[in-house]
Write a protein that holds these residues in place. Sequence first.
Motif, PDB file in Angstrom:
ATOM      1  N   PHE A 205       0.863  -1.094  -0.171  1.00 22.46           N
ATOM      2  CA  PHE A 205      -0.526  -0.075   0.140  1.00 22.46           C
ATOM      3  C   PHE A 205       0.947   1.112  -0.133  1.00 22.46           C
ATOM      4  N   LEU A 206       2.081   1.161   0.687  1.00 27.11           N
ATOM      5  CA  LEU A 206       2.957   2.615   0.826  1.00 27.11           C
ATOM      6  C   LEU A 206       3.758   2.750  -0.333  1.00 27.11           C
ATOM      7  N   ASN A 207       4.055   1.929  -1.190  1.00 30.15           N
ATOM      8  CA  ASN A 207       4.830   1.824  -2.142  1.00 30.15           C
ATOM      9  C   ASN A 207       3.823   2.064  -3.487  1.00 30.15           C
ATOM     10  N   ARG A 208       2.630   1.741  -3.222  1.00 34.36           N
ATOM     11  CA  ARG A 208       1.511   2.160  -4.392  1.00 34.36           C
ATOM     12  C   ARG A 208       0.838   3.281  -4.051  1.00 34.36           C
ATOM     13  N   TYR A 209       1.237   4.300  -3.099  1.00 35.65           N
ATOM     14  CA  TYR A 209       0.389   4.959  -2.926  1.00 35.65           C
ATOM     15  C   TYR A 209       0.968   6.462  -2.662  1.00 35.65           C
ATOM     16  N   ARG A 210       2.402   6.248  -2.281  1.00 33.69           N
ATOM     17  CA  ARG A 210       2.968   7.124  -1.833  1.00 33.69           C
ATOM     18  C   ARG A 210       3.201   8.178  -3.032  1.00 33.69           C
ATOM     19  N   PRO A 211       3.699   7.418  -4.445  1.00 32.03           N
ATOM     20  CA  PRO A 211       3.983   8.204  -6.004  1.00 32.03           C
ATOM     21  C   PRO A 211       2.559   8.924  -5.708  1.00 32.03           C
ATOM     22  N   ILE A 212       1.326   8.852  -5.430  1.00 29.65           N
ATOM     23  CA  ILE A 212      -0.097   9.226  -6.022  1.00 29.65           C
ATOM     24  C   ILE A 212       0.362  10.651  -4.553  1.00 29.65           C
ATOM     25  N   LEU A 213       0.766  10.559  -3.474  1.00 28.50           N
ATOM     26  CA  LEU A 213       0.383  11.494  -3.019  1.00 28.50           C
ATOM     27  C   LEU A 213       1.447  12.973  -4.193  1.00 28.50           C
ATOM     28  N   SER A 214       2.498  11.922  -3.685  1.00 28.52           N
ATOM     29  CA  SER A 214       3.485  13.212  -5.048  1.00 28.52           C
ATOM     30  C   SER A 214       2.793  13.990  -6.018  1.00 28.52           C
TER      31      SER A 214
END
Length: 310
Positions: A205-214
């Motif tokens: 989940f962290l790997n998937r959504y950290r780029p989305i936040l950016s």
Amino acid sequence: MESTDSPTVLLKEFTQRKPFRTRSLVITFFGDIVSQHGGNVWLGSLISVLAKFKINERLVRTTVFRLVQDDWLEAHRLGRRSYYRFSEYGKQEYERAARRIYSVHEADWSGSWQLVILRGVSEERKEKLSRSLRWQGYRSVTAGVLAKPGEGGGDLIETLRKFSAQDEVLLMSATTPEISSAEIIRDLVYKSWRLDEVAQGYNQFLNRYRPILSWFKNNEGETETLFETACFVRLMLIQDYRRLLLQEVPIPRRLLPTSWPGFDARHLAAKIYHILGPLSVKYIKTELESANGNFPEAAPGFSKRFNEFS
């Protein structure tokens, strides 16, 4: 070429998962969006939203029909149009889940346990009962015995009444004596609650959504495309986060491994949701229809979601 951190890439990965959980996504849609905007939605709007996830109209109709049969949804007609909303059972189940999804209630753990011993629950009702108890944190520790650290609380009694199971289960309270090894208890929790699998899910989940936040931080603005994108990313975010919570269950912090990735996942979900909320509402209010026309403003409680991180 599409950026690897874009919502388009996330959507492509999301729709290619096997098995794709249409039923679960529909429940997320009703709980995260419909419940906050009047409580009901036109079937045509639901079909339009789910088409974004490559779910065809026939599958949508089949899914909502089955959710009605399973007492999750209620249907009503106005003229030739069908509208759907949570049933009382569906509303109660999602509200129970929402208390875990959108807010944090951490209490000190005194070493107490609640045990639920299944004596005579019919197989027909056992699956639904067990699923509801899983949301509340219970796991099987031996054949016919479910356990949860902490007290049972009102949710347990309410659930047993819902399934008319008060006389078919035995409730017991237990306490972990000081003589018990903390490592043995942590090992029991780690294995019974399968925390290794849960941790893996949180890291994904962290790997998937950290780029989305950016991506959203770098794409600020007020465009219809951004509003629409925010709505669909919000659905994927809560769907993924809700599924993780279903696996994890509320476990006292002292029973969790150090550096538990669930804490980071919660902070990340909150940060993204605070960005997506206002943007997605602009799309929801203009593009989705209820029995009274366009969706109304969000309910007052909407602004309080994840508010411990605001």
